[in-house]
Design a protein around this motif. Sequence first.
Motif, PDB file in Angstrom:
ATOM      1  N   ILE A  74      36.883  48.945  46.263  1.00  0.00           N
ATOM      2  CA  ILE A  74      36.788  48.193  45.000  1.00  0.00           C
ATOM      3  C   ILE A  74      35.577  47.271  45.089  1.00  0.00           C
ATOM      4  CG2 ILE A  74      37.972  46.640  43.404  1.00  0.00           C
ATOM      5  CD1 ILE A  74      40.621  47.542  44.851  1.00  0.00           C
ATOM      6  N   VAL A  75      34.569  47.540  44.265  1.00  0.00           N
ATOM      7  CA  VAL A  75      33.304  46.790  44.373  1.00  0.00           C
ATOM      8  C   VAL A  75      33.247  45.592  43.429  1.00  0.00           C
ATOM      9  CG1 VAL A  75      32.006  48.758  45.243  1.00  0.00           C
ATOM     10  CG2 VAL A  75      32.147  48.378  42.764  1.00  0.00           C
ATOM     11  N   GLY A  76      34.205  45.506  42.509  1.00  0.00           N
ATOM     12  CA  GLY A  76      34.201  44.365  41.593  1.00  0.00           C
ATOM     13  C   GLY A  76      35.463  44.305  40.758  1.00  0.00           C
ATOM     14  N   ILE A  77      35.777  43.108  40.285  1.00  0.00           N
ATOM     15  CA  ILE A  77      36.914  42.887  39.388  1.00  0.00           C
ATOM     16  C   ILE A  77      36.388  42.245  38.111  1.00  0.00           C
ATOM     17  CG2 ILE A  77      39.032  41.547  39.009  1.00  0.00           C
ATOM     18  CD1 ILE A  77      39.579  41.739  42.015  1.00  0.00           C
ATOM     19  N   GLY A  78      36.837  42.771  36.981  1.00  0.00           N
ATOM     20  CA  GLY A  78      36.527  42.171  35.681  1.00  0.00           C
ATOM     21  C   GLY A  78      37.805  41.619  35.067  1.00  0.00           C
ATOM     22  N   ILE A  79      37.684  40.520  34.346  1.00  0.00           N
ATOM     23  CA  ILE A  79      38.838  39.894  33.697  1.00  0.00           C
ATOM     24  C   ILE A  79      38.575  39.785  32.203  1.00  0.00           C
ATOM     25  CG2 ILE A  79      40.241  37.798  33.494  1.00  0.00           C
ATOM     26  CD1 ILE A  79      39.519  37.153  36.407  1.00  0.00           C
ATOM     27  N   THR A  80      39.554  40.202  31.421  1.00  0.00           N
ATOM     28  CA  THR A  80      39.517  39.946  29.978  1.00  0.00           C
ATOM     29  C   THR A  80      40.866  39.371  29.587  1.00  0.00           C
ATOM     30  OG1 THR A  80      39.037  40.854  27.777  1.00  0.00           O
ATOM     31  CG2 THR A  80      40.222  42.294  29.318  1.00  0.00           C
ATOM     32  N   ASN A  81      40.889  38.596  28.524  1.00  0.00           N
ATOM     33  CA  ASN A  81      42.082  37.768  28.288  1.00  0.00           C
ATOM     34  C   ASN A  81      42.278  37.432  26.822  1.00  0.00           C
ATOM     35  OD1 ASN A  81      39.567  36.113  29.146  1.00  0.00           O
ATOM     36  ND2 ASN A  81      40.765  34.659  27.940  1.00  0.00           N
ATOM     37  N   GLN A  82      43.562  37.125  26.496  1.00  0.00           N
ATOM     38  CA  GLN A  82      43.855  36.529  25.195  1.00  0.00           C
ATOM     39  C   GLN A  82      43.092  35.208  25.144  1.00  0.00           C
ATOM     40  OE1 GLN A  82      47.678  34.554  24.737  1.00  0.00           O
ATOM     41  NE2 GLN A  82      48.346  35.209  26.767  1.00  0.00           N
ATOM     42  N   ARG A  83      42.386  34.989  24.066  1.00  0.00           N
ATOM     43  CA  ARG A  83      41.522  33.811  23.973  1.00  0.00           C
ATOM     44  C   ARG A  83      42.271  32.628  23.359  1.00  0.00           C
ATOM     45  NH1 ARG A  83      36.997  36.145  20.226  1.00  0.00           N
ATOM     46  NH2 ARG A  83      38.896  36.383  19.027  1.00  0.00           N
ATOM     47  N   THR A 237      33.291  39.714  39.114  1.00  0.00           N
ATOM     48  CA  THR A 237      31.913  39.708  38.604  1.00  0.00           C
ATOM     49  C   THR A 237      31.801  39.904  37.090  1.00  0.00           C
ATOM     50  OG1 THR A 237      31.759  42.042  39.255  1.00  0.00           O
ATOM     51  CG2 THR A 237      30.865  40.412  40.776  1.00  0.00           C
ATOM     52  N   GLY A 238      32.921  39.852  36.406  1.00  0.00           N
ATOM     53  CA  GLY A 238      32.858  39.960  34.940  1.00  0.00           C
ATOM     54  C   GLY A 238      34.019  39.233  34.300  1.00  0.00           C
ATOM     55  N   ILE A 239      33.732  38.418  33.292  1.00  0.00           N
ATOM     56  CA  ILE A 239      34.779  37.772  32.497  1.00  0.00           C
ATOM     57  C   ILE A 239      34.322  37.746  31.046  1.00  0.00           C
ATOM     58  CG2 ILE A 239      35.978  35.607  31.974  1.00  0.00           C
ATOM     59  CD1 ILE A 239      36.033  34.917  34.888  1.00  0.00           C
ATOM     60  N   ALA A 240      35.234  38.107  30.140  1.00  0.00           N
ATOM     61  CA  ALA A 240      34.951  37.975  28.705  1.00  0.00           C
ATOM     62  C   ALA A 240      36.263  37.909  27.945  1.00  0.00           C
ATOM     63  CB  ALA A 240      34.116  39.154  28.197  1.00  0.00           C
ATOM     64  N   GLY A 241      36.300  37.114  26.896  1.00  0.00           N
ATOM     65  CA  GLY A 241      37.451  37.092  26.008  1.00  0.00           C
ATOM     66  C   GLY A 241      37.688  38.485  25.456  1.00  0.00           C
ATOM     67  N   ASP A 242      38.936  38.795  25.120  1.00  0.00           N
ATOM     68  CA  ASP A 242      39.292  40.181  24.805  1.00  0.00           C
ATOM     69  C   ASP A 242      38.454  40.807  23.696  1.00  0.00           C
ATOM     70  OD1 ASP A 242      40.507  38.673  22.775  1.00  0.00           O
ATOM     71  OD2 ASP A 242      42.545  39.273  23.303  1.00  0.00           O
ATOM     72  N   GLN A 243      38.155  40.048  22.653  1.00  0.00           N
ATOM     73  CA  GLN A 243      37.418  40.663  21.544  1.00  0.00           C
ATOM     74  C   GLN A 243      35.948  40.896  21.875  1.00  0.00           C
ATOM     75  OE1 GLN A 243      39.303  42.010  19.433  1.00  0.00           O
ATOM     76  NE2 GLN A 243      41.004  40.934  20.382  1.00  0.00           N
ATOM     77  N   ALA A 441      35.394  45.824  32.653  1.00  0.00           N
ATOM     78  CA  ALA A 441      34.945  46.634  33.792  1.00  0.00           C
ATOM     79  C   ALA A 441      33.429  46.816  33.772  1.00  0.00           C
ATOM     80  CB  ALA A 441      35.644  47.995  33.764  1.00  0.00           C
ATOM     81  N   TYR A 442      32.887  47.095  32.597  1.00  0.00           N
ATOM     82  CA  TYR A 442      31.436  47.305  32.483  1.00  0.00           C
ATOM     83  C   TYR A 442      30.652  46.049  32.871  1.00  0.00           C
ATOM     84  CZ  TYR A 442      32.454  51.570  29.733  1.00  0.00           C
ATOM     85  OH  TYR A 442      32.888  52.801  29.303  1.00  0.00           O
ATOM     86  N   LEU A 443      31.105  44.882  32.403  1.00  0.00           N
ATOM     87  CA  LEU A 443      30.423  43.631  32.745  1.00  0.00           C
ATOM     88  C   LEU A 443      30.433  43.400  34.252  1.00  0.00           C
ATOM     89  CD1 LEU A 443      31.785  41.399  29.846  1.00  0.00           C
ATOM     90  CD2 LEU A 443      29.361  41.905  30.262  1.00  0.00           C
ATOM     91  N   ALA A 444      31.589  43.699  34.872  1.00  0.00           N
ATOM     92  CA  ALA A 444      31.691  43.548  36.326  1.00  0.00           C
ATOM     93  C   ALA A 444      30.818  44.570  37.052  1.00  0.00           C
ATOM     94  CB  ALA A 444      33.149  43.692  36.757  1.00  0.00           C
ATOM     95  N   GLY A 445      30.822  45.810  36.554  1.00  0.00           N
ATOM     96  CA  GLY A 445      30.072  46.881  37.201  1.00  0.00           C
ATOM     97  C   GLY A 445      28.571  46.723  37.085  1.00  0.00           C
ATOM     98  N   ILE A 446      28.111  46.205  35.965  1.00  0.00           N
ATOM     99  CA  ILE A 446      26.675  45.959  35.786  1.00  0.00           C
ATOM    100  C   ILE A 446      26.182  44.942  36.808  1.00  0.00           C
ATOM    101  CG2 ILE A 446      25.008  44.835  34.242  1.00  0.00           C
ATOM    102  CD1 ILE A 446      26.329  46.314  31.909  1.00  0.00           C
ATOM    103  N   TYR A 447      26.988  43.890  37.022  1.00  0.00           N
ATOM    104  CA  TYR A 447      26.546  42.842  37.937  1.00  0.00           C
ATOM    105  C   TYR A 447      26.369  43.372  39.363  1.00  0.00           C
ATOM    106  CZ  TYR A 447      25.904  38.400  40.242  1.00  0.00           C
ATOM    107  OH  TYR A 447      25.362  37.378  40.984  1.00  0.00           O
ATOM    108  N   VAL A 448      27.277  44.248  39.794  1.00  0.00           N
ATOM    109  CA  VAL A 448      27.190  44.758  41.180  1.00  0.00           C
ATOM    110  C   VAL A 448      26.277  45.981  41.286  1.00  0.00           C
ATOM    111  CG1 VAL A 448      29.435  43.837  41.812  1.00  0.00           C
ATOM    112  CG2 VAL A 448      29.290  46.180  40.929  1.00  0.00           C
ATOM    113  N   GLY A 449      25.621  46.342  40.163  1.00  0.00           N
ATOM    114  CA  GLY A 449      24.664  47.442  40.183  1.00  0.00           C
ATOM    115  C   GLY A 449      25.284  48.820  40.129  1.00  0.00           C
ATOM    116  N   LEU A 450      26.546  48.896  39.743  1.00  0.00           N
ATOM    117  CA  LEU A 450      27.214  50.210  39.676  1.00  0.00           C
ATOM    118  C   LEU A 450      26.726  51.006  38.475  1.00  0.00           C
ATOM    119  CD1 LEU A 450      29.417  51.820  41.191  1.00  0.00           C
ATOM    120  CD2 LEU A 450      31.076  50.904  39.541  1.00  0.00           C
ATOM    121  N   TRP A 451      26.470  50.316  37.349  1.00  0.00           N
ATOM    122  CA  TRP A 451      26.022  50.978  36.125  1.00  0.00           C
ATOM    123  C   TRP A 451      24.905  50.185  35.460  1.00  0.00           C
ATOM    124  CZ3 TRP A 451      31.655  49.824  35.253  1.00  0.00           C
ATOM    125  CH2 TRP A 451      32.483  50.826  35.767  1.00  0.00           C
ATOM    126  N   SER A 452      24.193  50.869  34.577  1.00  0.00           N
ATOM    127  CA  SER A 452      23.261  50.240  33.643  1.00  0.00           C
ATOM    128  C   SER A 452      23.847  50.389  32.242  1.00  0.00           C
ATOM    129  CB  SER A 452      21.895  50.934  33.696  1.00  0.00           C
ATOM    130  OG  SER A 452      22.025  52.283  33.217  1.00  0.00           O
TER     131      SER A 452
END
Length: 494
Positions: A74-83, A237-243, A441-452
């Motif tokens: 597991i190279v990264g964790i992203g969190i999204t949440n009820q705002r 490596t990634g956090i964003a409100g759900d919307q 997941a995308y926000l977390a993955g971009i930071y660790v260089g997994l995706w563009s």
Amino acid sequence: MTNKFIIALDQGTTSSRAVVVNIKGEIIAIEQQEIEQIFPESGWVEHCPIAILETQLSTLKKVIKKAEIHPKEIVGIGITNQRETTVVWNKNTGKPIYNAIVWQDKRTANSCENLKKKGLENHIKQTTGLVIDSYFSATKINWILENVENAREEAEKGKLLFGTIDTWLLWNLTDKKIHATDYSNASRTMLFDIKNLCWDEKILTALTIPKSMLPKVNPSSFHFGNYKIDGFKIPITGIAGDQQAALFGQTCFKKGEAKNTYGTGCFMLMNTGNDIQFSKSGLLTTIAWGIDNKIFYALEGSVFIAGAAIQWLRDGLKIISSAEESEIFASEVEGENPVIVVPAFAGLGAPYWDMYARGAIFGLTRDTGKNHLIKATLQSLAYQTKDLLIAMQNDAETKLTSLKVDGGASNNDLLMQFQSDILDCIVERPKITETTVLGAAYLAGIYVGLWSKEDILSFRKIDKEFSPTFSSEKREKLYKKWLKAVERSKDWID
């Protein structure tokens, strides 16, 4: 390492979920647990913060086991949440001093009126991009400080911390080391200056909220801290409100692209790029995300009750046993449905912003049956979305030709066809409608260089497009009935 995975945590209003996403952007495992809804008084909605944490940690551990992956993969964790949902806790004991006050909660309506009387409406709109409403975190924090024994005194001594759900989870996942949030969540508190990217002193003073309670604000794609499991450190490596996460997950990377999420509430967002665009039509201006040292903004329309109205049919009226049944029963209504449901159970959101409106049903006759009511409730989601689309098109001075959709109710073909018909535009549903968790997941993955971003665009596949079939006359007639019903439901409470 050949196997690399991202885990996304999705702490929502009704459940906590965890998903595993592989290097191809595919979801390979999901775990979910419902959380209890607490209603202490009419209009009050609470969650237990400890239950939120426990269910989220449980789904995280279970999904790793279910996917049969090792923590080192597991190279990264992203969190999204009820705002907007608000937690205040003691930083020494780690214990919440009160239940989480949920975004739907209306107990602070009077506090909002007091802010308006102080003449703060324009300052709050120009600073935070928001309207004064009990929906946001600011007045919820103030309520806790005013109503929980010794809270004010403890806060002024620097002993209390505030966080939206992402912050509460992050603090616990990092072994109580990191008290932080991201730009997207901060912009939903009604305390954050979205232009200067700092907490606003004037609003804090008006609500007597000590600045020491507030988290540090970071970009959405950022190394927030580490979660330790079985001796391995996994970077968060990634956090964003759900919307905002759903907007990112729908790959609305360009200015003018929009999505609509059908969750507990219904939320339409349009990417406005690096420009702050203030609404003239009752929409909110919010931060979409911070990435690559840039801030992206969005216009947002918020409907408070969408999927929650389907839950009401199931749990309140008990006329369906599952959300999926709503499509079956609604399809049995032939011809035009005479019933209109306005699901203003928690007031009306954009573009009306009426905290005192309440739910109403119109058009009942002797032959009205449960199928009519079910269909009208489904259609209310589409009508509310049209309210948002009209406002958004007026603000952006453009006509949307297609709308990207996601969330649970987007899987309902009957609703999506009606949505296309009433909007007069193409409705585009992706194969993977779990765009909120994908965004995290995308926000977390971009930071660790997994995706563009280009990789992520290539992942997106369309499941189905719905095209409008209504005549303009029929569309206009139906929408006029909806508007009439909305007017009659407004200002119900004196």
